[in-house]
Motif scaffolding. Structure first.
Motif, PDB file in Angstrom:
ATOM      1  N   ASP A  68       0.884  -1.687   0.038  1.00 46.86           N
ATOM      2  CA  ASP A  68       0.112   0.244   0.027  1.00 46.86           C
ATOM      3  C   ASP A  68       0.867   1.608   0.080  1.00 46.86           C
ATOM      4  OD1 ASP A  68      -2.499  -1.600   0.153  1.00 46.86           O
ATOM      5  OD2 ASP A  68      -2.745  -1.785   2.300  1.00 46.86           O
ATOM      6  N   ALA A  69       2.246   1.075   0.571  1.00 45.87           N
ATOM      7  CA  ALA A  69       2.464   2.474   0.499  1.00 45.87           C
ATOM      8  C   ALA A  69       3.451   2.557  -0.515  1.00 45.87           C
ATOM      9  CB  ALA A  69       4.203   2.100   1.857  1.00 45.87           C
ATOM     10  N   GLY A  70       3.797   1.588  -1.386  1.00 45.95           N
ATOM     11  CA  GLY A  70       4.457   1.535  -3.199  1.00 45.95           C
ATOM     12  C   GLY A  70       5.907   1.235  -2.678  1.00 45.95           C
ATOM     13  N   ALA A  71       5.895  -0.647  -2.688  1.00 43.82           N
ATOM     14  CA  ALA A  71       7.132  -0.770  -2.750  1.00 43.82           C
ATOM     15  C   ALA A  71       6.735  -1.713  -3.974  1.00 43.82           C
ATOM     16  CB  ALA A  71       6.767  -1.829  -1.433  1.00 43.82           C
ATOM     17  N   THR A  72       7.767  -1.508  -4.408  1.00 43.34           N
ATOM     18  CA  THR A  72       8.262  -1.951  -6.003  1.00 43.34           C
ATOM     19  C   THR A  72       8.947  -3.619  -6.152  1.00 43.34           C
ATOM     20  OG1 THR A  72      10.065  -1.648  -6.233  1.00 43.34           O
ATOM     21  CG2 THR A  72       8.375   0.400  -7.059  1.00 43.34           C
ATOM     22  N   ARG A  73       9.142  -4.181  -4.656  1.00 44.34           N
ATOM     23  CA  ARG A  73       9.335  -5.640  -4.714  1.00 44.34           C
ATOM     24  C   ARG A  73       9.360  -5.621  -3.450  1.00 44.34           C
ATOM     25  NH1 ARG A  73      14.784  -7.900  -8.259  1.00 44.34           N
ATOM     26  NH2 ARG A  73      15.682  -7.817  -6.129  1.00 44.34           N
ATOM     27  N   LEU A  74       8.817  -7.220  -2.968  1.00 48.72           N
ATOM     28  CA  LEU A  74       9.172  -7.815  -1.766  1.00 48.72           C
ATOM     29  C   LEU A  74       9.946  -9.004  -1.436  1.00 48.72           C
ATOM     30  CD1 LEU A  74       5.188  -7.825  -0.595  1.00 48.72           C
ATOM     31  CD2 LEU A  74       6.740  -5.699  -0.838  1.00 48.72           C
ATOM     32  N   LEU A  75      10.959  -8.462  -0.452  1.00 45.65           N
ATOM     33  CA  LEU A  75      12.050  -9.793  -0.407  1.00 45.65           C
ATOM     34  C   LEU A  75      11.573  -9.916   1.425  1.00 45.65           C
ATOM     35  CD1 LEU A  75      15.843  -8.782   0.361  1.00 45.65           C
ATOM     36  CD2 LEU A  75      14.689  -9.883   2.251  1.00 45.65           C
ATOM     37  N   LEU A  76      11.339 -11.806   0.861  1.00 43.38           N
ATOM     38  CA  LEU A  76      10.951 -12.048   1.944  1.00 43.38           C
ATOM     39  C   LEU A  76      11.249 -13.102   2.656  1.00 43.38           C
ATOM     40  CD1 LEU A  76       7.615 -13.909  -0.484  1.00 43.38           C
ATOM     41  CD2 LEU A  76       7.626 -11.823   1.057  1.00 43.38           C
ATOM     42  N   ASP A  77      11.644 -12.842   4.525  1.00 42.77           N
ATOM     43  CA  ASP A  77      13.452 -12.840   4.804  1.00 42.77           C
ATOM     44  C   ASP A  77      12.684 -14.592   5.312  1.00 42.77           C
ATOM     45  OD1 ASP A  77      15.848 -12.789   5.482  1.00 42.77           O
ATOM     46  OD2 ASP A  77      15.414 -11.307   7.189  1.00 42.77           O
ATOM     47  N   ASN A  78      13.533 -15.238   5.113  1.00 48.15           N
ATOM     48  CA  ASN A  78      14.072 -16.256   6.238  1.00 48.15           C
ATOM     49  C   ASN A  78      12.426 -16.759   6.274  1.00 48.15           C
ATOM     50  OD1 ASN A  78      16.404 -16.935   7.208  1.00 48.15           O
ATOM     51  ND2 ASN A  78      16.709 -14.614   7.727  1.00 48.15           N
ATOM     52  N   MET A  79      11.378 -16.628   5.311  1.00 46.91           N
ATOM     53  CA  MET A  79      10.445 -17.783   5.543  1.00 46.91           C
ATOM     54  C   MET A  79      10.140 -18.788   5.411  1.00 46.91           C
ATOM     55  SD  MET A  79       7.774 -15.404   4.359  1.00 46.91           S
ATOM     56  CE  MET A  79       7.754 -13.056   4.887  1.00 46.91           C
ATOM     57  N   GLU A  80       9.401 -19.833   5.929  1.00 41.88           N
ATOM     58  CA  GLU A  80       9.718 -21.080   5.449  1.00 41.88           C
ATOM     59  C   GLU A  80       8.804 -21.622   4.652  1.00 41.88           C
ATOM     60  OE1 GLU A  80      11.339 -23.893   6.939  1.00 41.88           O
ATOM     61  OE2 GLU A  80      12.490 -22.335   8.023  1.00 41.88           O
TER      62      GLU A  80
END
Length: 286
Positions: free
Chosen positions: A214-226
């Motif tokens: 919603d804030a405007g990130a253009t890519r998400l780094l999904l960190d240390n997720m199973e």
């Protein structure tokens, strides 16, 4: 066509590396004392560089530049393409020229090819283990200072792709940035307000995803997720921005994480921990 890597001055790298090895500017420095005292100035060698390991090749044009810097007339024949997969025992390069120049440049040339081919080979191993053409393997900024452009080049030669080249070409909002800004959303909004085009936001919880988007990130780094959490995160993002899995990824875990639908998987050890390839150089007097 001359060998080029964007942002990297090969001639300067060769010059400064040789100067370091020769001790230029130090008392008694500026020479290869062993070669000067043992090898006649007009002696000539032929040489063959070969690999004792099965590797993906990277760095041969840089090695050639070391030899030519000390003997511009040296004959250098590169026998395999950059990025090629070759078996143990493969000849990589043939040389003929001044013996002193070959011996002085030898270690710098070999160090470079061993290191870069080691990276390219590890990258190829990870791409193979990932076994997913819909997911791209990325490096990180965990590079040796001064060698980033070379190391990231080696990643490309192994079949991977580059993450940010540095601090300048994309924002990456991590936990310490969030700590100061107060929240994921606040940190992303600050980057948006600053006019940053590419904003990668690290999230380590599902409830951070919507605020970041919603804030405007253009890519998400999904960190240390199973893997199952990654699957849930990818489903929630629903293709609105690219997703990247990162953290705790090795040869045993990369396939499962890539299979959860992420666009990218990033692995720091590609440049941080790749072992040097076993490559040698044998000389014959002429």
């Amino acid at each position: 066509m001359a060998f080029q890597i964007d942002g990297f001055d090969v001639d300067r790298f060769v010059r400064e590396t040789l100067a370091e090895d020769l001790g230029q500017g130090l008392p008694g420095g500026g020479r290869d004392v062993t070669s000067e005292s043992v090898i006649p100035a007009d002696a000539r060698f032929s040489g063959v560089m070969d690999t004792r390991d099965a590797i993906h090749v990277a760095g041969l044009p840089v090695a050639a530049a070391f030899f030519r810097a000390l003997d511009p007339q040296m004959t250098v024949e590169i026998l395999v393409d950059e990025g090629a997969q070759v078996g143990a025992g493969t000849d990589l390069m043939r040389l003929e020229g001044n013996a002193r120049a070959m011996l002085t440049a030898e270690r710098s040339a070999l160090n470079t090819v061993q290191h870069l081919s080691g990276i390219a080979t590890m990258v190829a191993d990870y791409v193979r283990a990932m076994a997913n053409p819909d997911c791209t393997l990325l490096d990180t900024r965990k590079t040796i200072p001064g060698l980033r452009h070379l190391e990231k080049y080696a990643v490309r030669m192994g079949g991977g792709a580059n993450h940010r080249m540095g601090l300048w070409d994309a924002a990456m909002i991590k936990d310490n940035h969030v700590l100061v800004a107060g929240s994921v959303a606040a940190a992303v909004r600050r980057a948006v307000d600053a006019g940053v085009a590419d904003i990668i936001c690290e999230v380590d919880r599902i409830d951070q995803i919507e605020p970041a988007l919603d804030a405007g990130a253009t890519r998400l780094l999904l960190d240390n997720m199973e893997p199952e959490t990654l699957r849930e995160a990818v489903a929630l993002v629903a293709g609105r921005v690219p997703t990247e899995a990162s953290g705790g990824i090795n040869l045993d875990t990369i396939a499962a994480k890539a299979a959860m639908g992420v666009d990218y998987v990033s692995v720091g050890r590609l440049t941080q921990s790749a072992p040097a390839a076993d490559i040698g150089l044998d000389f014959t007097p002429l």
